[in-house]
Write a protein that holds these residues in place. Structure first.
Motif, PDB file in Angstrom:
ATOM      1  N   VAL A 106       0.845  -1.214  -0.034  1.00 44.10           N
ATOM      2  CA  VAL A 106      -0.137   0.035   0.174  1.00 44.10           C
ATOM      3  C   VAL A 106       0.916   1.245   0.013  1.00 44.10           C
ATOM      4  CG1 VAL A 106      -1.464   1.402   1.413  1.00 44.10           C
ATOM      5  CG2 VAL A 106      -2.173  -0.888   0.972  1.00 44.10           C
ATOM      6  N   LEU A 107       1.869   1.238   0.897  1.00 49.09           N
ATOM      7  CA  LEU A 107       2.615   2.538   1.005  1.00 49.09           C
ATOM      8  C   LEU A 107       3.527   2.479  -0.141  1.00 49.09           C
ATOM      9  CD1 LEU A 107       3.575   2.381   4.666  1.00 49.09           C
ATOM     10  CD2 LEU A 107       2.156   3.597   3.718  1.00 49.09           C
TER      11      LEU A 107
ATOM     12  N   ARG B 233       2.528   1.826  -3.192  1.00 49.30           N
ATOM     13  CA  ARG B 233       1.725   1.682  -4.222  1.00 49.30           C
ATOM     14  C   ARG B 233       1.896   0.641  -5.279  1.00 49.30           C
ATOM     15  NH1 ARG B 233      -1.389   5.760  -4.476  1.00 49.30           N
ATOM     16  NH2 ARG B 233      -1.066   7.047  -2.565  1.00 49.30           N
TER      17      ARG B 233
ATOM     18  N   LEU C 139       0.274  -1.598  -6.876  1.00 47.35           N
ATOM     19  CA  LEU C 139      -1.168  -1.866  -7.029  1.00 47.35           C
ATOM     20  C   LEU C 139      -1.500  -3.290  -7.157  1.00 47.35           C
ATOM     21  CD1 LEU C 139      -2.593   1.506  -8.427  1.00 47.35           C
ATOM     22  CD2 LEU C 139      -2.363   0.839  -6.310  1.00 47.35           C
TER      23      LEU C 139
END
Lengths: 276, 256, 316
Positions: C271-272, C274, C276
């Motif tokens: 998440v940090l 990115r 995806l």
């Protein structure tokens, strides 16, 4: 001794459960504390770093010399206030969705309930971590993420309550008496739905307090130097070994707040069950 | 007062009640009887205006409406009030009896004190003490709650009250008291009653006319005397015979 | 049969809903995805030429409309192509499979321990209802539900790592490092189940058959173990099943706290960063697991009790 087990009622065995008064005393103490404390929650005092609890600093000071007691008091604004807002907005959205689904039936109901089911599949904290993380860790994104994961329970509850209420004869009587739809909703549906919503609301409130402090502790929520309880623990994590007192009081505050709200909610629920 | 010819009620395209004809004169009581599934509650819903109806002739008071099977969304009788079977379901548990009674006056747009006065006199008419105005449904007995429902119907000063099994949720003793009260009020004020019931004893004791339904059709429509003396169909005479064997008729007549 | 079909239709709709929500959230997250991919691909570099970014957009179809991208991704996902991580270029499935075991072993150990403790505590509470043990069980359940698991883990670290020095605080690999995370999670399982189990057991004792057994002078021990416990087991299993999703979630959070490798740390890291494709896959995995667990519980209930078939699916 044989087991005498006639009454499965939990209520009896809980000693002196706190009620509404406890909650009010709790709130008053917080308010009075904030007014009376001589310290500023964000003012650093480098001469007094990591001081252990004393008469001057009841809970000690943190790595910047800030008074922990003061920060815990101000932290209640974040933890209690923010969660209150989140849950109330979630409850309002869920109530509206549930009412609309119950009132319209058929297609509208199906679409809304499948949407609710879909949102329900995402675990709360995991979705909150993902949303807050992708959109950038901040208080605002934390609030948005928690609202996104909080409304579904209310939608389901309100829908099932509303459907059972709509079938009651007093609704039919009101319609036959010529009351307009909004008046029927206001006078007959809502008063019989809202008590149930209220119980869920207290339950969600305490869960949200846990979520906000947890996410802030993980770095996905309220950011230091704001005096949120979870953020304070994140702040103190580096001093875990040298000054453990930093880690005790904010956690105790979360525990105490959640416990009070849960027990008060239990009391309210029992009283409500007696009233029905 | 009310004269309906060939009334059919349908739901979702299916006709549930076929061409029922009946009439009731002012301040008379019409009892609608029949076993469950006969179409009693369908007739009721048609009269309430909740289900689409077709009829050949529909006369209400002086205004007559004739049409060759006009389809309406429902009859929706004016100046009519309803009393349901279960008083606890018919009264909102969160509202006082007085509030529920006043709701019946909603369309009349009366000032609040006037509403209260009329509700209080309606309570008096059904022999409930005035302090019941502020009671909640759960604080009164079932019979008292049904009296409050009767008061709610009376307060609007309707010409017609439609009852749906008004006694079947109550104890035998309370049944008798409320039946007598209903009868007394009808005679004193001159309201017309349509009562849906499966209790033949009640019909024998209080009705003027009897409409017997069976399988969604009209079986017989007769004056009470005729119905019990010489029933117009075999089914009706079986019914009367069975009721006489059980002694239901004598019991209710004794009550009168 | 008809009810079953309706439910199947509902299930498919919900699965589509889940995939749509997941993709939409990641798609509309702020930030230039091409830049994120470029930064993951060429670590250390800061500025990128417009051509490189353009090439990446082309490669990942980033300039297509949202719906087209969604359908593209959905078809890939359904055919088992979960994509590659932006940063490590490994297949998402391989990364996931490599981390699954850590989370799984943590969750299963904690579940076993927590349930054992919950059964013991609830059994003792029911055995001496109203006694100190009973009150203690209820108190422990109330406090357990209110204690933040991250704070509990801090307390455990303070006591066992910092003060006593018995166990390591952070990390993965050795058995010793599994102890504190497991205890944290097991405590959560125990506190959430004790109270429920207690009420199920009391309910079972309320059944008329217990009195009949006593009149036939069956021993209390036998009544408890071969009748009451069995009677309480069915509702208990349902509640435990419903809590499995919460258990996985709890495991994820505990992993992040204790800096253990596993799905939790993978999610937080992705998440940090990115990353995806990894994020989308993990979120889909958690949501699908939830749906799977619920469907299984649903089916089990349906087959054990035909009345459920006609009833509402969503018991609140």
């Amino acid at each position: 001794m044989s087991m005498s087990l006639s009454n499965p009622n939990v209520k009896q065995t809980i000693p002196a459960m706190p009620g509404t008064w406890t909650l009010m005393v709790f709130a008053l103490t917080l308010g009075a504390g904030m007014l009376m404390t001589p310290y500023d929650p964000t003012q650093a005092d480098f001469l007094n770093r990591l001081a252990t609890p004393s008469a001057l600093h009841w809970f000690g000071t943190d790595h910047l010399g800030r008074d922990i007691a003061t920060r815990v008091l101000y932290g209640s604004f974040w933890s209690l206030g923010l969660s209150l807002g989140v849950v109330s907005i979630g409850a309002a959205i869920g109530t509206i969705v549930g009412l609309v689904a119950a009132q319209n039936g058929r297609w509208v109901d199906m679409i809304l309930m499948r949407t609710t089911d879909s949102f329900f599949a995402f675990p709360e904290l995991i979705s909150a971590v993902t949303i807050a993380g992708l959109f950038g860790p901040s208080t605002m994104n934390l609030v948005l993420a928690l609202i996104v994961v909080s409304w579904m329970k209310f939608a389901r509850l309100v829908r099932s309550l509303a459907i059972s209420v709509v079938q009651q004869d007093y609704i039919l009587q009101a319609r036959l008496n010529g009351l307009p739809a909004w008046r029927v909703l206001w006078q007959h549906n809502l008063p019989n739905i809202l008590p149930g919503v209220f119980v869920l609301w207290t339950n969600s409130w305490s869960r949200t307090i846990l979520a906000i402090s947890g996410l802030s502790f993980l770095g996905f929520g309220v950011q230091p130097p704001n005096a949120e309880w979870g953020a304070m623990l994140l702040d103190g994590k580096a001093y875990l070994l040298t000054a453990p007192h930093i880690m005790i009081f904010p956690g105790l505050a979360v525990l105490f707040a959640v416990l009070t709200i849960n027990l008060t909610g239990d009391r309210w629920r029992d009283r409500l069950a007696d009233n029905i | 007062m009310l004269n309906i010819a060939k009334l059919s009620v349908s739901a979702a395209g299916r006709t549930l009640l076929h061409e029922v004809s009946f009439s009731v004169a002012a301040s008379e009581m019409l009892c609608v009887i029949g076993e469950s599934g006969a179409g009693k509650s369908t007739l009721l819903k048609g009269l309430m205006g909740l289900m689409p109806c077709r009829y050949e002739r529909f006369e209400h008071r002086s205004s007559a409406e004739e049409s060759a099977f006009a389809t309406t969304s429902g009859l929706g009788l004016p100046a009519c009030r309803y009393v349901m079977q279960d008083p606890l379901a018919a009264l909102n548990p969160k509202r006082s009896l007085g509030q529920s009674i006043c709701e019946s006056l909603y369309t009349q747009k009366l000032p609040a004190p006037e509403q209260r006065n009329r509700a209080l006199s309606a309570l008096e008419a059904v022999e409930l003490p005035v302090e019941f105005y502020d009671r909640l449904p759960k604080e009164v007995s079932l019979g008292q709650a049904q009296r409050a429902c009767l008061a709610r119907a009376l307060v609007a000063e309707p010409e017609l009250i439609i009852f749906d099994e008004p006694l079947s949720a109550l104890d035998a003793l309370v049944q008798k008291k409320i039946a007598l009260k209903m009868d007394q009020l009808r005679r004193e004020i001159g309201i017309t009653y349509i009562v849906v019931t499966h209790d033949l004893g009640f019909a024998a004791a209080y009705a003027d006319r009897i409409l017997l339904l069976r399988n969604g059709r009209m079986e017989t429509f007769q004056d009470k005397g005729d119905f019990f003396a010489n029933p117009a169909s075999a089914y009706a005479s079986d019914l009367v015979g069975a009721a006489q064997t059980l002694g239901a008729l004598n019991r209710m007549e004794a009550a009168e | 049969m008809n009810a079953l079909l309706t439910r199947l239709g509902g299930l498919v709709t919900v699965l589509f809903g889940i995939s749509f929500i997941t993709f939409a959230v990641t798609h509309f997250a702020p930030g230039d995805k091409a830049l994120a991919i470029a930064q993951a691909r060429y670590p250390g570099e800061m500025g990128f030429d417009a051509e490189i970014l353009e090439g990446i957009r082309d490669e990942f179809h980033l300039d297509r409309p949202f719906i087209s991208q969604y359908l593209h991704w959905l078809v890939d996902f359904l055919t088992g192509d979960f994509g590659r991580s932006y940063s490590s270029h490994s297949k998402v499935w391989d990364i996931f499979a490599g981390n699954l075991e850590e989370t799984f072993s943590l969750a299963i150990t904690a579940l076993t321990l927590g349930l054992a403790a919950a059964f013991l505590l609830a059994g003792l509470a029911v055995w001496r209802k109203g006694s100190l043990i009973d009150r203690f069980a209820i108190l422990l359940a109330s406090v357990g539900a209110a204690i933040p698991s991250f704070w509990l883990s801090i307390l455990l670290i303070l006591l066992f790592s910092a003060h006593l020095g018995w166990l390591p605080a952070y990390g993965t690999g050795t058995l010793a490092q599994l102890v504190l995370p497991t205890v944290t999670l097991a405590f959560w399982v125990m506190s959430s189940q004790t109270r429920l189990l207690r009420s199920f057991l009391l309910e079972a004792y309320d059944q008329p058959f217990v009195e009949t057994l006593r009149l036939r002078s069956v021993s209390e021990r036998e009544i408890f173990f071969s009748h009451v416990l069995r009677h309480a087991l069915s509702p208990a299993l349902t509640m435990i099943g419903l809590d499995l999703a919460g258990l996985i979630e709890g495991a994820v959070i505990v992993e992040i706290i204790f800096a253990r490798s596993g799905l939790g740390s993978l999610l937080a890291g992705s998440v940090l960063a990115r990353d995806l494709p990894v994020v989308v896959f993990l979120v889909m995995f958690f949501a699908l697991t939830y749906v799977l667990i619920n469907t299984v519980i649903d089916l089990v209930q349906t087959f054990t009790d035909p009345r459920h078939l006609a009833g509402e699916r969503n018991a609140v």
